[in-house]
Design a protein around this motif. Sequence first.
Motif, PDB file in Angstrom:
ATOM      1  N   ARG A 230       0.810  -1.214   0.000  1.00  0.00           N
ATOM      2  CA  ARG A 230       0.000   0.000   0.000  1.00  0.00           C
ATOM      3  C   ARG A 230       0.849   1.274   0.000  1.00  0.00           C
ATOM      4  O   ARG A 230       0.369   2.331  -0.401  1.00  0.00           O
ATOM      5  CB  ARG A 230      -0.958  -0.008   1.183  1.00  0.00           C
ATOM      6  CG  ARG A 230      -0.308  -0.051   2.535  1.00  0.00           C
ATOM      7  CD  ARG A 230      -1.233  -0.634   3.594  1.00  0.00           C
ATOM      8  NE  ARG A 230      -2.533   0.002   3.642  1.00  0.00           N
ATOM      9  CZ  ARG A 230      -3.649  -0.600   4.088  1.00  0.00           C
ATOM     10  NH1 ARG A 230      -3.602  -1.844   4.521  1.00  0.00           N
ATOM     11  NH2 ARG A 230      -4.792   0.046   4.120  1.00  0.00           N
TER      12      ARG A 230
ATOM     13  N   ALA B 259      -0.528  -0.844  -7.257  1.00  0.00           N
ATOM     14  CA  ALA B 259      -1.716  -1.636  -6.935  1.00  0.00           C
ATOM     15  C   ALA B 259      -2.485  -2.035  -8.190  1.00  0.00           C
ATOM     16  O   ALA B 259      -2.906  -3.191  -8.325  1.00  0.00           O
ATOM     17  CB  ALA B 259      -2.618  -0.867  -5.976  1.00  0.00           C
TER      18      ALA B 259
ATOM     19  N   ILE C 220      -4.280  -5.646  -0.476  1.00  0.00           N
ATOM     20  CA  ILE C 220      -3.198  -4.675  -0.237  1.00  0.00           C
ATOM     21  C   ILE C 220      -2.683  -4.918   1.169  1.00  0.00           C
ATOM     22  O   ILE C 220      -3.449  -5.242   2.083  1.00  0.00           O
ATOM     23  CB  ILE C 220      -3.628  -3.205  -0.407  1.00  0.00           C
ATOM     24  CG1 ILE C 220      -4.788  -2.839   0.528  1.00  0.00           C
ATOM     25  CG2 ILE C 220      -3.978  -2.910  -1.855  1.00  0.00           C
ATOM     26  CD1 ILE C 220      -5.071  -1.345   0.581  1.00  0.00           C
TER      27      ILE C 220
ATOM     28  N   PRO D 298      -6.689   2.729   2.459  1.00  0.00           N
ATOM     29  CA  PRO D 298      -7.034   1.903   1.299  1.00  0.00           C
ATOM     30  C   PRO D 298      -7.538   2.700   0.107  1.00  0.00           C
ATOM     31  O   PRO D 298      -7.417   2.250  -1.034  1.00  0.00           O
ATOM     32  CB  PRO D 298      -8.108   0.950   1.846  1.00  0.00           C
ATOM     33  CG  PRO D 298      -8.558   1.540   3.134  1.00  0.00           C
ATOM     34  CD  PRO D 298      -7.433   2.341   3.661  1.00  0.00           C
TER      35      PRO D 298
ATOM     36  N   ASN E  84      -5.811   3.345  -3.301  1.00  0.00           N
ATOM     37  CA  ASN E  84      -5.767   2.318  -4.344  1.00  0.00           C
ATOM     38  C   ASN E  84      -7.133   2.049  -4.957  1.00  0.00           C
ATOM     39  O   ASN E  84      -7.418   0.933  -5.410  1.00  0.00           O
ATOM     40  CB  ASN E  84      -5.196   1.022  -3.752  1.00  0.00           C
ATOM     41  CG  ASN E  84      -3.823   1.225  -3.147  1.00  0.00           C
ATOM     42  OD1 ASN E  84      -2.845   1.419  -3.847  1.00  0.00           O
ATOM     43  ND2 ASN E  84      -3.763   1.198  -1.817  1.00  0.00           N
TER      44      ASN E  84
END
Length: 355
Positions: free
Chosen positions: A148, A153, A173, A182, A185
Amino acid sequence: MKDLRNAPKVLLHDHLDGGLRPRTVVELAEETGYEGLPTADVDELGRWFRAAADSGSLVSYLETFAHTCGVMQTEAALARVAAECVEDLADDGVVYAEVRYAPELFVERGLSLDAVIRAVQEGFTEGERRAEANGKRIRTGTLLCAMRQHARALEIAELAVRYRDAGVVGFDIAGPEAGFPPTRNLDAFEYMRVNNAHFTIHAGEAFGLASIWEAIQHCGAERLGHGVRIIDDIKTSSDGEVELGRLASYVRDRRIPLELCPSSNVQTGAAPSIADHPIGLLAKLRFRVTVNTDNRLMSGCSMSSEFAALAEAFGFGWKEVEWFTINAMKSAFIDFDQRLDLINNVIKPWYADLR
């Protein structure tokens, strides 16, 4: 422990580079010329990994992976580690496992991402063959992780879709949560959704409810990697009455699986001890709880030892072990018919015979 090792178990959260045999680390270091190991003594190295991981910090915990990744930079090394991983899980009674790794961590010596994936899949296939030769059957699914803190990604998500007919069952991830939400991504998760592909997200391990909320509501996570911090949205009064917040209620109502890893959660500071781990309350409240190893080398654990520790701490019996196992099988990223086959023809019959 003997009975637990014989029991069919399902593992959804296990890192390939966190489960090496200490002897394999030493031998691969010698073969590949890796010079960073703290010791070449096999027993001492195993103790070092465990002690180094007992830091109470996710960031410090992750630093131990420099050594395992350091010896996994060739196709032969990747295939060996993958095969031994499957053998070790099968020996512990695991009948289905989803093992994850980040391909981008194994390209330091010039391997392409495709070469990494092919080598690992070759190793998993060989491990399944060896296990069957020893009278044990195990199916292995692969989860490809993106780190991450990096910016690859979408590239890794595209690989997960490209190889989904070759053993890759999903995407994830991983890496440090703090500072790397998160939602960084989103393009990768959107790509997975558009292609009808599965993904889980490491969330709610070292960071709190915001990470879980983003993973579910913004990114659409099907499962939560750890998710242990959902306990922060559950209040218990002095008289024992429990009140769920809106996020906790949503996670429970939607049956979003929690990939809990008790020993690892204690090591990274997500739980103070096994006895104080939220899994006891979460199981009582009937969240979709699953039990996992995370990193067997760093935590010095197996699925059997995790269940044994939970049984001692919470009084869980075979009924609970079966429930955790079926929870995990229901939550796997393989086809419904395949999940049902393992539940009805492998897991339930074993526990029925036990009773």
